[in-house]
Design a protein around this motif. Structure first.
Motif, PDB file in Angstrom:
ATOM      1  N   ARG A 296       0.847  -1.193   0.000  1.00 36.94           N
ATOM      2  CA  ARG A 296       0.000   0.000   0.000  1.00 36.94           C
ATOM      3  C   ARG A 296       0.879   1.238   0.000  1.00 36.94           C
ATOM      4  N   ALA A 297       0.585   2.155  -0.900  1.00 38.01           N
ATOM      5  CA  ALA A 297       1.384   3.369  -1.005  1.00 38.01           C
ATOM      6  C   ALA A 297       0.876   4.474  -0.085  1.00 38.01           C
ATOM      7  N   GLU A 298      -0.365   4.356   0.381  1.00 40.40           N
ATOM      8  CA  GLU A 298      -0.894   5.384   1.273  1.00 40.40           C
ATOM      9  C   GLU A 298      -1.917   4.783   2.230  1.00 40.40           C
TER      10      GLU A 298
ATOM     11  N   ALA B 277      10.843   2.505  10.189  1.00 48.05           N
ATOM     12  CA  ALA B 277      10.147   3.706   9.728  1.00 48.05           C
ATOM     13  C   ALA B 277      10.552   3.984   8.283  1.00 48.05           C
ATOM     14  N   ALA B 278       9.589   4.391   7.461  1.00 48.27           N
ATOM     15  CA  ALA B 278       9.826   4.579   6.031  1.00 48.27           C
ATOM     16  C   ALA B 278       9.614   6.038   5.638  1.00 48.27           C
ATOM     17  N   PRO B 279      10.388   6.536   4.671  1.00 47.58           N
ATOM     18  CA  PRO B 279      10.189   7.915   4.196  1.00 47.58           C
ATOM     19  C   PRO B 279       8.765   8.106   3.675  1.00 47.58           C
ATOM     20  N   ALA B 280       8.170   9.225   4.056  1.00 47.08           N
ATOM     21  CA  ALA B 280       6.772   9.454   3.696  1.00 47.08           C
ATOM     22  C   ALA B 280       6.430  10.932   3.784  1.00 47.08           C
ATOM     23  N   ARG B 281       5.277  11.260   3.265  1.00 45.16           N
ATOM     24  CA  ARG B 281       4.678  12.587   3.429  1.00 45.16           C
ATOM     25  C   ARG B 281       3.398  12.393   4.222  1.00 45.16           C
ATOM     26  N   PHE B 282       3.240  13.138   5.307  1.00 47.00           N
ATOM     27  CA  PHE B 282       2.016  12.991   6.096  1.00 47.00           C
ATOM     28  C   PHE B 282       1.323  14.341   6.250  1.00 47.00           C
ATOM     29  N   THR B 283       0.004  14.255   6.234  1.00 53.56           N
ATOM     30  CA  THR B 283      -0.820  15.458   6.283  1.00 53.56           C
ATOM     31  C   THR B 283      -1.868  15.313   7.363  1.00 53.56           C
ATOM     32  N   ARG B 284      -1.922  16.271   8.253  1.00 52.15           N
ATOM     33  CA  ARG B 284      -2.956  16.289   9.294  1.00 52.15           C
ATOM     34  C   ARG B 284      -4.263  16.777   8.689  1.00 52.15           C
ATOM     35  N   LEU B 285      -5.323  15.997   8.905  1.00 49.99           N
ATOM     36  CA  LEU B 285      -6.634  16.325   8.360  1.00 49.99           C
ATOM     37  C   LEU B 285      -7.568  16.816   9.469  1.00 49.99           C
TER      38      LEU B 285
ATOM     39  N   GLN C 112      -3.398  11.545   6.920  1.00 52.32           N
ATOM     40  CA  GLN C 112      -3.127  10.837   5.679  1.00 52.32           C
ATOM     41  C   GLN C 112      -1.621  10.692   5.520  1.00 52.32           C
ATOM     42  N   VAL C 113      -1.179   9.486   5.164  1.00 55.13           N
ATOM     43  CA  VAL C 113       0.241   9.209   4.971  1.00 55.13           C
ATOM     44  C   VAL C 113       0.436   8.654   3.572  1.00 55.13           C
ATOM     45  N   THR C 114       1.382   9.226   2.827  1.00 53.18           N
ATOM     46  CA  THR C 114       1.750   8.729   1.502  1.00 53.18           C
ATOM     47  C   THR C 114       3.220   8.346   1.538  1.00 53.18           C
ATOM     48  N   PHE C 115       3.501   7.074   1.277  1.00 53.18           N
ATOM     49  CA  PHE C 115       4.864   6.558   1.364  1.00 53.18           C
ATOM     50  C   PHE C 115       5.609   6.744   0.049  1.00 53.18           C
ATOM     51  N   ASP C 116       6.919   6.917   0.141  1.00 51.75           N
ATOM     52  CA  ASP C 116       7.743   6.978  -1.058  1.00 51.75           C
ATOM     53  C   ASP C 116       7.733   5.632  -1.785  1.00 51.75           C
ATOM     54  N   GLU C 117       7.719   4.551  -1.016  1.00 51.99           N
ATOM     55  CA  GLU C 117       7.667   3.197  -1.559  1.00 51.99           C
ATOM     56  C   GLU C 117       6.541   2.447  -0.856  1.00 51.99           C
ATOM     57  N   PRO C 118       5.830   1.556  -1.562  1.00 53.80           N
ATOM     58  CA  PRO C 118       4.729   0.818  -0.920  1.00 53.80           C
ATOM     59  C   PRO C 118       5.197   0.059   0.313  1.00 53.80           C
ATOM     60  N   GLN C 119       4.334   0.038   1.321  1.00 50.70           N
ATOM     61  CA  GLN C 119       4.603  -0.700   2.551  1.00 50.70           C
ATOM     62  C   GLN C 119       3.727  -1.948   2.576  1.00 50.70           C
TER      63      GLN C 119
END
Length: 362
Positions: free
Chosen positions: A285-287, A317-325, A331-338
């Motif tokens: 899953r990428a996000e 822990a994996a590199p990602a972009r996270f956004t507080r909603l 919401q978390v979007t990973f650089d590579e699927p987890q």
């Protein structure tokens, strides 16, 4: 004081630092055939010692005796407090999550509700300023504010399970062993003559004495379980199961079906009671989104941040972009699927070693 080496050495380190220390053991009476019932027994009283062969727990009668003996050696007051009702809530949460096709994390909730929840109430009642535990994490001051950061020992770091602590409590917490690696903690315990120096770490959930989560859930829910189908991602029925509480996303062993090739649980459907099996690549899953979030730093809503995200305790822990909603969501979007992102588990976001916050995976 759980009776383990970490909390025992934590008490020693606090004494060495000049603090007045009070030892507290949490008893709940659900963990083993030997209940942690210390009653009003004097410190020298002998308790029945029962060590289960499948684990070294954190709340057995043997652990209670170990904690009491360490407190005697350190010459500090020692109390066992009854948290039976609170542990009952954790067990209900555990059973309800599995029955809903989710994977609970009772250790995180124990920290949130009890170790850094109810114990603060107890601390206030005895006039204690801080609550300290043997967790492998650290507290630092960053930009003038208390911050939770990873422990020195990467292999033992427990900052992940502490993400849900209420932010105001950070200034009243102490985590002495977070500055050490595990071998050094055992050496310290040996140097001061603690009988727990070589004691094994707890590996199992303390109230699941059989090691069978599905059996515990069915018993807790009074046999309330619904059989269903085992299906592949293409929809082919390949077997049946006795209840979705016996499965978790990412599971490979104990599926109860033989398909001639490795299959994993990729999805659990509580509405249809189906357990869906697939290949490992179907687990990626990428996000993800998460709910009931807790933040230990100021995170603006709707402004993405770069950092690291961890989806379970034993995952890197994996590199990602996270956004507080809005509405305490994330919401978390990973650089590579987890792989094996399990609903019900926690996702914890980091800025370097610092815990930013996290939530419960949808």
């Amino acid at each position: 004081m759980s009776g383990g080496v970490d909390s025992s050495v934590a008490a020693h380190l606090l004494l060495e630092a000049g603090h007045h220390v009070i030892g507290v053991f949490m008893r709940h009476g659900h963990q083993s055939p030997a209940v942690c019932d210390l009653g009003d027994a004097p410190a020298s009283a002998e308790l029945p010692i029962v060590r289960l062969d499948h684990k070294q727990g954190c709340c057995t009668a043997a652990d209670a005796e170990d904690a009491r003996r360490v407190a005697d050696r350190l010459q500090i007051p020692f109390y066992a407090i009854d948290l039976n009702a609170e542990f009952g809530q954790i067990m209900d949460y555990f059973a309800a999550e599995y029955a809903a096709g989710r994977t609970p994390n009772p250790c995180v909730q124990c920290n949130n509700w009890i170790k850094f929840g109810k114990l603060f109430d107890y601390a206030d009642s005895v006039g204690a300023e801080y609550v300290a535990t043997g967790h492998y994490a650290r507290l630092q001051t960053i930009d003038g504010q208390p911050a939770l950061v990873r422990g020195i020992d990467d292999a033992k770091d427990q900052s992940y399970v502490l993400f849900g602590i209420q932010r105001p409590y950070l200034q009243r917490m102490m985590l002495p062993v977070g500055e050490y690696r595990k071998p050094a903690i055992r050496e310290l315990a040996t140097e001061v003559g603690m009988n727990v120096a070589d004691k094994k770490d707890s590996q199992e959930i303390c109230f699941v004495t059989s090691g069978r989560y599905d059996e515990f859930v069915r018993h807790r829910r009074e046999g309330e379980s619904v059989p269903g189908d085992m299906v592949t991602t293409s929809g082919e029925v390949v077997g049946t199961h006795q209840g979705i509480e016996g499965f978790t996303v990412g599971q490979r062993k104990g599926l109860g079906v033989a398909l001639g090739e490795r299959k994993f649980v990729v999805r659990i459907e509580p509405d249809t009671h189906r357990v869906v099996l697939g290949d490992r690549n179907e687990l990626g899953r990428a996000e993800l989104t998460a709910s009931e979030c807790n933040w230990l730093t100021e995170v603006p809503v709707a402004e993405p941040q770069r950092g690291l995200a961890q989806i379970r305790y034993n995952a890197p822990a994996a590199p990602a972009r996270f956004t507080r909603l809005e509405g305490d969501r994330l919401q978390v979007t990973f650089d590579e699927p987890q792989f094996a992102v399990a609903p019900g588990q926690a996702v914890v976001c980091y800025d370097g070693p610092r815990v930013v916050g996290g939530g419960w995976i949808d």
